[in-house]
Design a protein around this motif. Structure first.
Motif, PDB file in Angstrom:
ATOM      1  N   LYS A 274      23.210 -31.418  30.711  1.00  0.00           N
ATOM      2  CA  LYS A 274      22.122 -30.954  31.581  1.00  0.00           C
ATOM      3  C   LYS A 274      20.792 -30.976  30.824  1.00  0.00           C
ATOM      4  CE  LYS A 274      24.873 -27.934  34.588  1.00  0.00           C
ATOM      5  NZ  LYS A 274      25.107 -26.528  35.021  1.00  0.00           N
ATOM      6  N   ALA A 275      20.831 -30.576  29.550  1.00  0.00           N
ATOM      7  CA  ALA A 275      19.612 -30.619  28.745  1.00  0.00           C
ATOM      8  C   ALA A 275      19.097 -32.047  28.610  1.00  0.00           C
ATOM      9  CB  ALA A 275      19.879 -30.015  27.363  1.00  0.00           C
TER      10      ALA A 275
ATOM     11  N   ASP B  14       8.946 -28.637  27.588  1.00  0.00           N
ATOM     12  CA  ASP B  14      10.091 -28.554  28.483  1.00  0.00           C
ATOM     13  C   ASP B  14      10.953 -27.370  28.057  1.00  0.00           C
ATOM     14  OD1 ASP B  14      12.439 -30.995  29.844  1.00  0.00           O
ATOM     15  OD2 ASP B  14      12.174 -28.864  30.227  1.00  0.00           O
TER      16      ASP B  14
ATOM     17  N   GLU C 297      12.896 -25.507  29.725  1.00  0.00           N
ATOM     18  CA  GLU C 297      14.237 -25.459  30.292  1.00  0.00           C
ATOM     19  C   GLU C 297      15.209 -26.285  29.464  1.00  0.00           C
ATOM     20  OE1 GLU C 297      17.414 -24.514  32.858  1.00  0.00           O
ATOM     21  OE2 GLU C 297      15.519 -23.594  32.319  1.00  0.00           O
ATOM     22  N   ALA C 298      14.777 -27.465  29.005  1.00  0.00           N
ATOM     23  CA  ALA C 298      15.648 -28.284  28.165  1.00  0.00           C
ATOM     24  C   ALA C 298      15.958 -27.571  26.858  1.00  0.00           C
ATOM     25  CB  ALA C 298      14.996 -29.645  27.886  1.00  0.00           C
TER      26      ALA C 298
ATOM     27  N   ARG D  63       8.551 -31.922  23.666  1.00  0.00           N
ATOM     28  CA  ARG D  63       9.765 -31.153  23.863  1.00  0.00           C
ATOM     29  C   ARG D  63       9.447 -29.678  24.074  1.00  0.00           C
ATOM     30  NH1 ARG D  63      13.003 -33.410  18.801  1.00  0.00           N
ATOM     31  NH2 ARG D  63      13.095 -35.573  19.402  1.00  0.00           N
TER      32      ARG D  63
ATOM     33  N   GLN E   9      19.520 -34.438  30.716  1.00  0.00           N
ATOM     34  CA  GLN E   9      18.939 -34.865  31.983  1.00  0.00           C
ATOM     35  C   GLN E   9      17.464 -34.483  32.051  1.00  0.00           C
ATOM     36  OE1 GLN E   9      21.416 -33.094  35.006  1.00  0.00           O
ATOM     37  NE2 GLN E   9      23.085 -34.563  34.722  1.00  0.00           N
ATOM     38  N   ARG E  10      17.136 -33.318  31.457  1.00  0.00           N
ATOM     39  CA  ARG E  10      15.754 -32.875  31.432  1.00  0.00           C
ATOM     40  C   ARG E  10      14.941 -33.612  30.367  1.00  0.00           C
ATOM     41  NH1 ARG E  10      14.519 -28.037  34.157  1.00  0.00           N
ATOM     42  NH2 ARG E  10      12.429 -28.606  33.433  1.00  0.00           N
ATOM     43  N   ASP E  11      15.575 -33.890  29.225  1.00  0.00           N
ATOM     44  CA  ASP E  11      14.873 -34.549  28.120  1.00  0.00           C
ATOM     45  C   ASP E  11      15.826 -35.516  27.427  1.00  0.00           C
ATOM     46  OD1 ASP E  11      13.391 -35.379  25.991  1.00  0.00           O
ATOM     47  OD2 ASP E  11      13.042 -33.394  25.144  1.00  0.00           O
TER      48      ASP E  11
END
Length: 424
Positions: free
Chosen positions: A300-301, A272, A274-275, A269, A303-305
């Motif tokens: 949106k978070a 990432d 951005e997440a 984590r 979607q990233r993680d």
């Protein structure tokens, strides 16, 4: 059954941390806070527990008393003015508010106070340390390390910051770095406990035995008698006994290794950014009451993680505060699949269960959460007020006593306590 808006408002107020973020809980700053007030300086002693699968990663914030500002002392490189002294005083006040919020598990609020404090007084180790631990408990480990390093630049022997960098290194499985920092914090039981793990995971059983003996001595001084220990304290002592036994035998199986290893997802984590940034933004919007916008950002978070429990918890609370209980419940359940001891999600799930009439299941969920976080908090508030609603006064009384003492300005607890005493 209709949902009680007052209860949800109370959860918003008390649960900014329980519903916020990382698998971290702060327990018991009370004695140190009283000591700080007596000496008119900040002395911090925080126990932070990272609940990871079957094991607890134990982190204790132990800071030396912060001396009163000495504008004329060594290193003063600017002229001291009335304005600068006022800034220092305001920063200290903000720091006090930050630690009060931290003690209440309100890590988002704590971070805001400490952010303002370091802006006003960038030479305050206490403020930087508080910012570091607030970020750490929000899962922002890179930002936490940055703040801890600022602390150490000002005070190289700051035990809490040394412990913080060590705990972050441990989560990233950088055992050599973690060990180096823990060995510089001889007075921290948290550092000793995690040092035992580091030594075991690197097969240094002699070092593990020595660290376990030191940790056992420290916990004997810090914890009450066994019969008076809460669930968290008992689990910590049990874990230490298991690690000491493994160190003495010089071996342990893979199941035990997995139980003391840091979670792989912690490092994943952190990569990432951005997440993590999106989740932090989501919580900012949530605290501002912009629940619809917060839900969109948490999605949106995710979607990233998709495995970020913090974002699942945030999405659940964003939906819950919009009255979307049916939508929030599966989100909280998913959070608990990822982190079975996530008390923020437990609290949200309990509210959802109560809303659809599953009161017994809600009570069981709150009770389970209080076994993990047995302090006056939103879990305790939800359970106590539900007991009163259903005339279970004997069970409500001990919880209401704690809540009324912890929050003397909250009239709801005083009223509920009075009602329980009259009807018991």
């Amino acid at each position: 059954m209709t949902h009680d808006p007052a209860l949800l408002d109370e959860n918003q107020k008390l649960d900014a941390a329980l519903s916020a973020a990382a698998p971290a809980l702060a327990v018991s700053l009370q004695e140190e806070e009283r000591s700080r007030r007596r000496r008119r300086r900040l002395t911090i002693g925080v126990i932070a527990m990272l609940t990871v699968s079957a094991a607890a990663v134990f982190a204790v914030v132990l800071s030396n008393p912060a001396p009163e500002p000495d504008p004329s002392g060594p290193g003063a490189d600017v002229e001291v003015t009335t304005a600068s002294l006022r800034s220092i005083e305001r920063a200290e006040t903000l720091g006090q508010k930050g630690w009060a919020a931290f003690q209440s598990l309100e890590f988002q609020d704590a971070r805001t106070f400490f952010d303002l404090a370091v802006e006003l007084d960038p030479k305050s180790p206490n403020a930087w340390n508080g910012l570091g631990w607030s970020r750490f408990n929000l899962g922002e480990h890179a930002g936490a390390v940055e703040a801890f390093e600022k602390t150490l630049a000002l005070d190289p022997d700051h035990g809490a910051a040394l412990n913080g960098v060590g705990q972050a290194a441990f989560l990233n499985r950088d055992y050599a770095k973690a060990r180096g920092y823990f060995e510089q914090t001889p007075n921290s039981s948290a550092a000793r406990l995690t040092l035992v793990k580091v030594a075991l995971l690197t097969d240094d059983f002699e070092a593990a035995r020595a660290a376990a003996e030191e940790a056992e001595r420290m916990l004997a001084e810090e914890f009450p008698l066994p019969d008076e220990q809460d669930a968290f304290q008992k689990s910590t002592v049990k874990l230490l006994e298991q690690m000491a036994d493994a160190a003495a035998k010089g071996e342990f199986d893979d199941t035990f290794r997995r139980s003391i290893e840091p979670p792989a997802v912690a490092a994943d984590r952190e990569n990432d950014a951005e997440a993590t940034r999106l989740a932090g933004r989501g919580w900012q919007l949530w605290q501002q009451g912009k629940y619809r916008s917060a839900a969109a950002v948490f999605r949106k978070a995710l979607q990233r993680d998709p495995a970020m429990a913090n974002a699942h918890n945030g999405l659940g609370w964003s939906l819950l505060n919009q009255g979307q209980h049916a939508g929030a419940e599966p989100v909280f359940l998913r959070c608990l699949e990822l982190e079975p001891e996530h008390v923020g999600a437990m609290n949200g799930l309990a509210i959802c269960l109560k809303q659809r009439g599953e009161v017994d299941e809600a009570i069981t969920t709150w009770q389970k959460g209080l076994e993990i976080a047995p302090t006056p908090n939103a879990l305790m508030a939800g359970l106590a007020l539900t007991y009163v609603e259903h005339e279970r006064y004997a069970e409500a009384l001990p919880l209401l006593d704690q809540l009324a003492e912890a929050y003397p300005d909250d009239a709801r607890y005083a009223r509920a306590l009075k009602r329980a005493k009259l009807n018991w």
